[in-house]
Design a protein around this motif. Sequence first.
Motif, PDB file in Angstrom:
ATOM      1  N   ILE A   4      41.360  29.909  43.338  1.00 55.56           N
ATOM      2  CA  ILE A   4      40.842  29.557  44.657  1.00 55.56           C
ATOM      3  C   ILE A   4      39.742  30.553  45.005  1.00 55.56           C
ATOM      4  CG2 ILE A   4      41.399  29.452  47.121  1.00 55.56           C
ATOM      5  CD1 ILE A   4      44.259  28.708  46.247  1.00 55.56           C
ATOM      6  N   VAL A   5      38.654  30.053  45.574  1.00 53.80           N
ATOM      7  CA  VAL A   5      37.585  30.926  46.060  1.00 53.80           C
ATOM      8  C   VAL A   5      37.741  30.999  47.571  1.00 53.80           C
ATOM      9  CG1 VAL A   5      35.102  31.284  46.210  1.00 53.80           C
ATOM     10  CG2 VAL A   5      36.079  30.219  44.164  1.00 53.80           C
ATOM     11  N   ASN A   6      37.946  32.202  48.094  1.00 54.83           N
ATOM     12  CA  ASN A   6      38.164  32.349  49.533  1.00 54.83           C
ATOM     13  C   ASN A   6      36.837  32.502  50.284  1.00 54.83           C
ATOM     14  OD1 ASN A   6      37.406  35.146  49.580  1.00 54.83           O
ATOM     15  ND2 ASN A   6      39.465  35.744  48.965  1.00 54.83           N
ATOM     16  N   GLY A  29      26.010  26.513  49.023  1.00 53.36           N
ATOM     17  CA  GLY A  29      25.569  27.720  48.330  1.00 53.36           C
ATOM     18  C   GLY A  29      26.657  28.736  48.035  1.00 53.36           C
ATOM     19  N   VAL A  30      27.914  28.311  48.102  1.00 48.57           N
ATOM     20  CA  VAL A  30      29.023  29.193  47.737  1.00 48.57           C
ATOM     21  C   VAL A  30      29.791  28.569  46.584  1.00 48.57           C
ATOM     22  CG1 VAL A  30      29.242  30.251  50.020  1.00 48.57           C
ATOM     23  CG2 VAL A  30      30.548  28.193  49.484  1.00 48.57           C
ATOM     24  N   ALA A  31      30.606  29.382  45.943  1.00 53.28           N
ATOM     25  CA  ALA A  31      31.383  28.892  44.802  1.00 53.28           C
ATOM     26  C   ALA A  31      32.627  28.159  45.262  1.00 53.28           C
ATOM     27  CB  ALA A  31      31.767  30.056  43.897  1.00 53.28           C
ATOM     28  N   LYS A  32      33.097  27.280  44.391  1.00 57.40           N
ATOM     29  CA  LYS A  32      34.327  26.533  44.623  1.00 57.40           C
ATOM     30  C   LYS A  32      35.023  26.382  43.279  1.00 57.40           C
ATOM     31  CE  LYS A  32      35.880  21.909  45.592  1.00 57.40           C
ATOM     32  NZ  LYS A  32      35.491  20.531  45.668  1.00 57.40           N
ATOM     33  N   ALA A  33      36.342  26.508  43.310  1.00 56.63           N
ATOM     34  CA  ALA A  33      37.099  26.278  42.081  1.00 56.63           C
ATOM     35  C   ALA A  33      37.354  24.786  41.940  1.00 56.63           C
ATOM     36  CB  ALA A  33      38.411  27.038  42.124  1.00 56.63           C
ATOM     37  N   ALA A  43      40.557  33.003  29.335  1.00 54.49           N
ATOM     38  CA  ALA A  43      40.061  34.365  29.538  1.00 54.49           C
ATOM     39  C   ALA A  43      38.825  34.411  30.418  1.00 54.49           C
ATOM     40  CB  ALA A  43      39.767  35.016  28.183  1.00 54.49           C
ATOM     41  N   THR A  44      37.970  33.403  30.341  1.00 49.24           N
ATOM     42  CA  THR A  44      36.750  33.442  31.135  1.00 49.24           C
ATOM     43  C   THR A  44      37.042  33.298  32.630  1.00 49.24           C
ATOM     44  OG1 THR A  44      36.401  31.084  30.696  1.00 49.24           O
ATOM     45  CG2 THR A  44      35.214  32.663  29.303  1.00 49.24           C
ATOM     46  N   ALA A  45      38.063  32.525  33.003  1.00 51.87           N
ATOM     47  CA  ALA A  45      38.424  32.397  34.421  1.00 51.87           C
ATOM     48  C   ALA A  45      38.956  33.726  34.953  1.00 51.87           C
ATOM     49  CB  ALA A  45      39.458  31.292  34.611  1.00 51.87           C
ATOM     50  N   LEU A  46      39.779  34.365  34.188  1.00 55.48           N
ATOM     51  CA  LEU A  46      40.303  35.668  34.578  1.00 55.48           C
ATOM     52  C   LEU A  46      39.178  36.697  34.651  1.00 55.48           C
ATOM     53  CD1 LEU A  46      42.759  37.414  35.237  1.00 55.48           C
ATOM     54  CD2 LEU A  46      43.035  37.799  32.784  1.00 55.48           C
ATOM     55  N   ASP A  47      38.254  36.628  33.717  1.00 56.38           N
ATOM     56  CA  ASP A  47      37.112  37.530  33.698  1.00 56.38           C
ATOM     57  C   ASP A  47      36.262  37.333  34.956  1.00 56.38           C
ATOM     58  OD1 ASP A  47      35.578  39.543  32.475  1.00 56.38           O
ATOM     59  OD2 ASP A  47      34.264  38.074  31.511  1.00 56.38           O
ATOM     60  N   ASN A  51      35.670  40.187  37.887  1.00 56.96           N
ATOM     61  CA  ASN A  51      34.310  40.696  38.046  1.00 56.96           C
ATOM     62  C   ASN A  51      33.610  40.230  39.314  1.00 56.96           C
ATOM     63  OD1 ASN A  51      33.612  42.350  35.592  1.00 56.96           O
ATOM     64  ND2 ASN A  51      34.514  40.543  34.659  1.00 56.96           N
ATOM     65  N   CYS A  52      34.271  39.442  40.130  1.00 56.33           N
ATOM     66  CA  CYS A  52      33.670  38.981  41.379  1.00 56.33           C
ATOM     67  C   CYS A  52      33.328  40.205  42.238  1.00 56.33           C
ATOM     68  CB  CYS A  52      34.632  38.066  42.135  1.00 56.33           C
ATOM     69  SG  CYS A  52      33.994  37.536  43.732  1.00 56.33           S
ATOM     70  N   PRO A  53      32.062  40.340  42.646  1.00 53.31           N
ATOM     71  CA  PRO A  53      31.661  41.548  43.376  1.00 53.31           C
ATOM     72  C   PRO A  53      32.277  41.675  44.771  1.00 53.31           C
ATOM     73  CG  PRO A  53      29.859  39.984  43.305  1.00 53.31           C
ATOM     74  CD  PRO A  53      30.941  39.448  42.408  1.00 53.31           C
ATOM     75  N   VAL A  54      32.778  40.563  45.337  1.00 52.55           N
ATOM     76  CA  VAL A  54      33.394  40.633  46.679  1.00 52.55           C
ATOM     77  C   VAL A  54      34.869  40.232  46.644  1.00 52.55           C
ATOM     78  CG1 VAL A  54      31.224  40.356  47.937  1.00 52.55           C
ATOM     79  CG2 VAL A  54      32.539  38.327  47.250  1.00 52.55           C
ATOM     80  N   GLN A  55      35.419  40.141  45.442  1.00 51.79           N
ATOM     81  CA  GLN A  55      36.843  39.793  45.252  1.00 51.79           C
ATOM     82  C   GLN A  55      37.226  38.510  45.989  1.00 51.79           C
ATOM     83  OE1 GLN A  55      38.740  43.463  46.399  1.00 51.79           O
ATOM     84  NE2 GLN A  55      38.387  44.355  44.386  1.00 51.79           N
ATOM     85  N   ALA A  56      36.381  37.484  45.850  1.00 51.93           N
ATOM     86  CA  ALA A  56      36.599  36.225  46.545  1.00 51.93           C
ATOM     87  C   ALA A  56      37.470  35.247  45.766  1.00 51.93           C
ATOM     88  CB  ALA A  56      35.245  35.563  46.858  1.00 51.93           C
ATOM     89  N   ILE A  57      37.842  35.586  44.538  1.00 48.09           N
ATOM     90  CA  ILE A  57      38.621  34.665  43.709  1.00 48.09           C
ATOM     91  C   ILE A  57      40.073  35.117  43.676  1.00 48.09           C
ATOM     92  CG2 ILE A  57      38.896  33.657  41.418  1.00 48.09           C
ATOM     93  CD1 ILE A  57      35.867  34.203  41.018  1.00 48.09           C
ATOM     94  N   GLU A  58      40.954  34.172  43.939  1.00 49.81           N
ATOM     95  CA  GLU A  58      42.386  34.434  43.911  1.00 49.81           C
ATOM     96  C   GLU A  58      43.024  33.488  42.911  1.00 49.81           C
ATOM     97  OE1 GLU A  58      43.825  33.934  47.906  1.00 49.81           O
ATOM     98  OE2 GLU A  58      42.118  35.025  48.731  1.00 49.81           O
ATOM     99  N   ALA A  59      44.121  33.936  42.303  1.00 52.73           N
ATOM    100  CA  ALA A  59      44.852  33.115  41.348  1.00 52.73           C
ATOM    101  C   ALA A  59      46.224  32.793  41.915  1.00 52.73           C
ATOM    102  CB  ALA A  59      44.998  33.842  40.022  1.00 52.73           C
ATOM    103  N   GLN A  60      46.647  31.551  41.721  1.00 51.42           N
ATOM    104  CA  GLN A  60      47.968  31.114  42.135  1.00 51.42           C
ATOM    105  C   GLN A  60      48.686  30.528  40.940  1.00 51.42           C
ATOM    106  OE1 GLN A  60      47.310  28.249  45.199  1.00 51.42           O
ATOM    107  NE2 GLN A  60      47.281  29.791  46.802  1.00 51.42           N
ATOM    108  N   GLU A  61      49.955  30.836  40.825  1.00 52.81           N
ATOM    109  CA  GLU A  61      50.761  30.282  39.718  1.00 52.81           C
ATOM    110  C   GLU A  61      51.188  28.894  40.073  1.00 52.81           C
ATOM    111  OE1 GLU A  61      52.397  31.925  36.893  1.00 52.81           O
ATOM    112  OE2 GLU A  61      51.512  33.880  37.130  1.00 52.81           O
TER     113      GLU A  61
END
Length: 61
Positions: A4-6, A29-33, A43-47, A51-61
Motif C-alpha cells: 500500500i502507498v500511503n 502524480g503519486v504512486a499507487k500499488a 525482491a523488487t517490491a521489498l526493495d 528505498n522509498c525516500p519518504v517511507q510511503a510504502i507499507e506491506a500487509q500480510e
Amino acid sequence: MRYIVNGSCVGCGLCTGICPEVFTMTDEGVAKAIDEEVDRDLATALDAMQNCPVQAIEAQE
C-alpha cells in the motif's frame, strides 16, 4: 503480501522504476500499488519499499 502507498508519497517514481509489476503512477502524480496480492518473495517490491525516500510504502500480510 499486499503493498500500500500511503499519503506520504511525493511522486518521485522510485518505486515504479524499481518494481513496475507492483507500483504505478496515478494521474494525480503519486504512486499507487496495484490491487493484487504479490509473491512474498518479490525482491523488487521489498526493495522499493525499503528505498522509498519518504517511507510511503507499507506491506500487509
